[in-house]
Design an enzyme around this catalytic site. Structure first.
Site, mmCIF file in Angstrom:
data_model
loop_
_atom_site.group_PDB
_atom_site.id
_atom_site.type_symbol
_atom_site.label_atom_id
_atom_site.label_comp_id
_atom_site.label_asym_id
_atom_site.label_seq_id
_atom_site.Cartn_x
_atom_site.Cartn_y
_atom_site.Cartn_z
ATOM 1 C CG HIS A 1 -0.292 8.716 -7.167
ATOM 2 N ND1 HIS A 1 -1.523 8.884 -6.568
ATOM 3 C CD2 HIS A 1 -0.380 9.350 -8.357
ATOM 4 C CE1 HIS A 1 -2.308 9.576 -7.376
ATOM 5 N NE2 HIS A 1 -1.639 9.874 -8.460
ATOM 6 C CG HIS B 1 -1.748 1.210 1.393
ATOM 7 N ND1 HIS B 1 -3.089 1.233 1.076
ATOM 8 C CD2 HIS B 1 -1.451 2.457 1.842
ATOM 9 C CE1 HIS B 1 -3.568 2.458 1.304
ATOM 10 N NE2 HIS B 1 -2.590 3.206 1.784
ATOM 11 C CD GLU B 2 1.683 3.548 3.809
ATOM 12 O OE1 GLU B 2 1.720 4.526 3.033
ATOM 13 O OE2 GLU B 2 0.873 3.478 4.742
ATOM 14 C CG HIS C 1 0.327 6.438 -0.451
ATOM 15 N ND1 HIS C 1 -0.729 7.169 -0.942
ATOM 16 C CD2 HIS C 1 -0.169 5.745 0.609
ATOM 17 C CE1 HIS C 1 -1.810 6.936 -0.224
ATOM 18 N NE2 HIS C 1 -1.499 6.072 0.719
#
Length: 713
Positions: free
Chosen positions: A468, A461-462, A465
């Protein structure tokens, strides 16, 4: 052959981490002065892209002096930003541009520039420029500065947290020996006790495995009550947010915050929460009943009874559910050693997105003058495009170990843009630098850092980020970020790859196969378990185990969505009160505990006669302090979008490089240069739908297209 050669930084010098407490203050003051001068002359773009970099140290540096200096710099930036964006003279010039919508000045702007001007205009308005009366503008500015200082103080308290609980030896039953061996031995009256910190790497495995309900309750309550000093600060923050929103002419803080986001109104948010809560409620009720039955059976085996499930029971009995799943969970972490897992994940990303991550060793860092990392354990990568012409994409930093300092950041922290990307005046790109900070327990000479399934998911998940932030390319630094209610979607989409059997197997690798030292560590754990001449573990997880793991997250998914519904509901309740008087009369602690009990259908201390103020969990609700105020629903909306994106682009073939490059170009690269709903519809080819999300909740992924998300357009 290395396609990239030996040059790490031929395209752009990376950021330097050579700050001192005094240099931070000097750099901040110089940056503010330069920005004010630029605004005064209106001759150049606003150069504030270094602001995040200077405040970076507050949550990462091992030096308390540097952390304190960085926090002070954050206050300087907060105050300067309020001063700048409340300037009537600059607002009037921006306003004048927008008043000429059909005239030559606007016609000459490209779409991204016009979008930037529109967002800039709203930012001025939301910083008080829309307030007609001068005295009220001054009042507004004063209150906004106070609000910023309160948020920083709450964060400082959380970052400097050293709380924990003393546990007697008789309270440790069930807690893994690997964790117990890391706990500090007490002295004096606590000489026969061990200190368990409340930070997640310690408290989570303890509360998940402690057999004593009394021990679990002590740990849970210590976690909930560790920030008593934040209780009055949080209340003042909520009241100030409401007051400043009303000064701007909004009904409440939620109306203000959603006006500039994808959902646009609190009513649209409430409709989304209602739909999800209705869908998850029967699944949650079934989940609670299953866990309670496990608790009853365990109590019966001990000759006691149990009639109710409490919040401190959830993690423990979830871990006890199903003997097969329990056996898998007990050894699964051995296949996910931190550094190996990270390397394998980056390899998957390299293939999917046509990139290369080059780790920069000490020799490589010598190519640039200055300190390129802020601690010796930090890993540094230069990132390159290799799908087509070689292209430097920027610099990444990874700090995955528990920080070597008493204060504790959250379990994971992405510093998405230590330096934001933007377009230089000559048309060239200034590329972003990003950092991933993960607060895992540091390895020792006898034990590597092994990740649970939840921790691996969090890592995926991280990194979503991180990608992105890293791959966004916009004309203006101010458009580098996306709206808060879209920011979680790309990360949650990446999570889905880890529940695909092929990727779980590809990433898995038993740590005994990494090197001889790791193998000796593994054998030492078997000696402790009285195992002699054990067979070697397979290097990767078997197909049967992987098959089960890919389907074992349904109950966790339900509990995870309950958590998101609860936090999002509480967030909207405190930021969308019926009236100012109602908010002033509101007991924020009582509301937190009542809302949680209502959503989960589980009780806490109130069931034991401790009242509704038995824990003040709102004070450790970091997200509501840090830019997710009236926006926590973004985690739910992000999941809705993520499922839709995954189904549209990757469901049929998750290893498609063509699909990966399309996603990188149409979502990651776009950033905030256009409305996020346009980014979604351009990529999907249709309006976003809740159907893939609801199907995921039900454990299915087939059916018709389903309803569209109720997002205003």
């Amino acid at each position: 052959m290395d396609l990239l050669g030996d040059q790490h930084f031929a395209a752009q010098q990376p950021p330097l981490f050579d700050a001192t407490p005094s240099s931070l203050k000097e750099d901040a003051e110089e940056l503010i002065a330069e920005t004010i001068a630029a605004w005064d002359s209106i001759v150049s773009q606003i150069q504030t892209e270094n602001a995040t970099f200077l405040t970076f140290y507050s949550s990462t540096s091992p030096s308390k002096d540097l952390r304190d200096a960085s926090t002070a710099v954050g206050r300087l930036f907060n105050d300067a930003e309020i001063e700048l964006y409340s300037r009537q003279d600059m607002f009037e010039r921006v306003d004048q541009v927008l008043q000429q919508q059909d005239k030559q000045v606007v016609a000459s702007l490209d779409e991204e520039s016009l979008y930037y001007i529109q967002k800039l205009h709203r930012r001025f308005h939301q910083n008080g420029c829309g307030i007609a009366e001068e005295g009220q503008r001054v009042t507004f500015k004063t209150k906004m500065k106070r609000l910023g200082h309160l948020v920083q103080q709450c964060n400082k308290n959380l970052n400097e947290d050293k709380s924990g609980v003393w546990l007697g030896l008789d309270e440790l039953d069930g807690i893994p020996q690997s964790l117990i061996s890391r706990l500090k031995q007490g002295d004096g009256e606590n000489s026969d006790h061990l200190w368990l910190p409340t930070k997640v790497p310690f408290s989570s495995p303890a509360i998940t495995n402690a057999k004593s309900e009394a021990t679990r309750k002590r740990i849970y309550c210590a976690i909930q009550n560790r920030m008593e000093m934040n209780v009055p600060l949080f209340r003042e923050i909520v009241l100030l947010r409401d007051e400043t929103a009303r000064l701007l002419g909004y009904a409440d803080h939620a109306t203000l915050k959603t006006a500039d986001k994808m959902m646009q109104t609190p009513q649209a948010v409430e409709a989304l929460l209602s739909e999800i809560r209705t869908a998850v409620a029967p699944l949650a009720a079934q989940d609670v009943e299953e866990l309670l039955e496990i608790k009853r059976n365990e109590a019966e085996s001990r000759g006691t009874t149990a009639d109710e499930l409490y919040f401190w029971d959830l993690a423990y009995y979830s871990a006890r559910r199903g003997e097969a799943e329990k056996k898998i969970s007990s050894s699964i972490s051995e296949y996910f050693e931190l550094n190996t897992t990270l390397a394998k994940l980056l390899s998957i990303i390299e293939h999917l997105f046509g990139t290369r991550f080059r780790r920069v060793n000490a020799a490589g860092r010598d190519e640039a003058a200055g300190s390129l990392i802020w601690h010796k354990d930090v890993q540094m990568y230069s990132v390159w495009n290799v799908d087509g012409p070689k292209e430097f994409l920027g610099t990444l930093f990874s700090a995955t170990g528990e920080p070597p300092r008493p204060p504790t950041p959250p379990q994971s922290l992405v510093i998405p843009t230590a330096l934001q990307g933007y377009e230089n005046t000559d048309g060239s790109l200034f590329l972003a630098s990003s950092a991933l900070v993960m607060n895992y327990v540091r390895p020792t000479d006898t034990r590597p850092t092994l990740l649970s399934l939840d921790e691996v998911r969090k890592l995926f998940h991280e990194i979503g980020h991180l990608l992105h932030s890293q791959w966004t390319q916009t004309k203006y630094a101010a458009l580098h970020h996306v709206d808060r209610d879209f920011v979680e979607a790309p990360s949650m989409m990446l999570e889905q790859f880890f529940w695909v059997e092929q990727h779980i197997k590809d990433v898995s690798f038993h740590y005994s196969h990494i090197n001889s030292k790791m193998k000796d560590m593994w054998k030492a754990t078997l000696v402790d378990q009285d195992e002699t001449n054990p067979p070697e573990k397979p290097a990767q997880l078997s197909d049967d185990v992987v098959f089960n793991l890919a389907r074992a997250n349904q109950s966790k998914a339900i509990q995870g969505q309950l958590k998101e519904v609860f936090f999002a509901t509480y967030d909207m309740l405190v930021h969308k009160p019926a009236s100012r008087a109602a908010l002033e009369a509101l007991n924020l602690t009582e509301l937190f505990n009542k809302t949680r009990s209502d959503v989960y259908k589980v009780r806490g201390g109130e069931a034991l006669g401790e009242g509704w103020e038995w824990g003040h969990g709102q004070t450790v609700f970091r997200n509501i302090l840090n830019r997710y105020d009236a926006g926590y629903y973004s985690y739910l909306l992000g999941r809705v979008f993520a499922m839709d994106i995954f189904d549209a682009g990757f469901k049929e073939k998750t290893t498609s490089r063509e699909a990966g490059r399309r996603y990188r170009d149409m979502v990651y690269r776009v950033g905030g240069r256009q409305a996020e709903m346009k980014t979604m519809t351009d990529y999907l080819g249709h309006e976003p739908s809740t159907h893939p999300y609801l199907a995921w909740l039900q454990g299915t992924r087939i059916g018709d297209s389903g309803p569209t998300v109720a997002v205003p357009t």
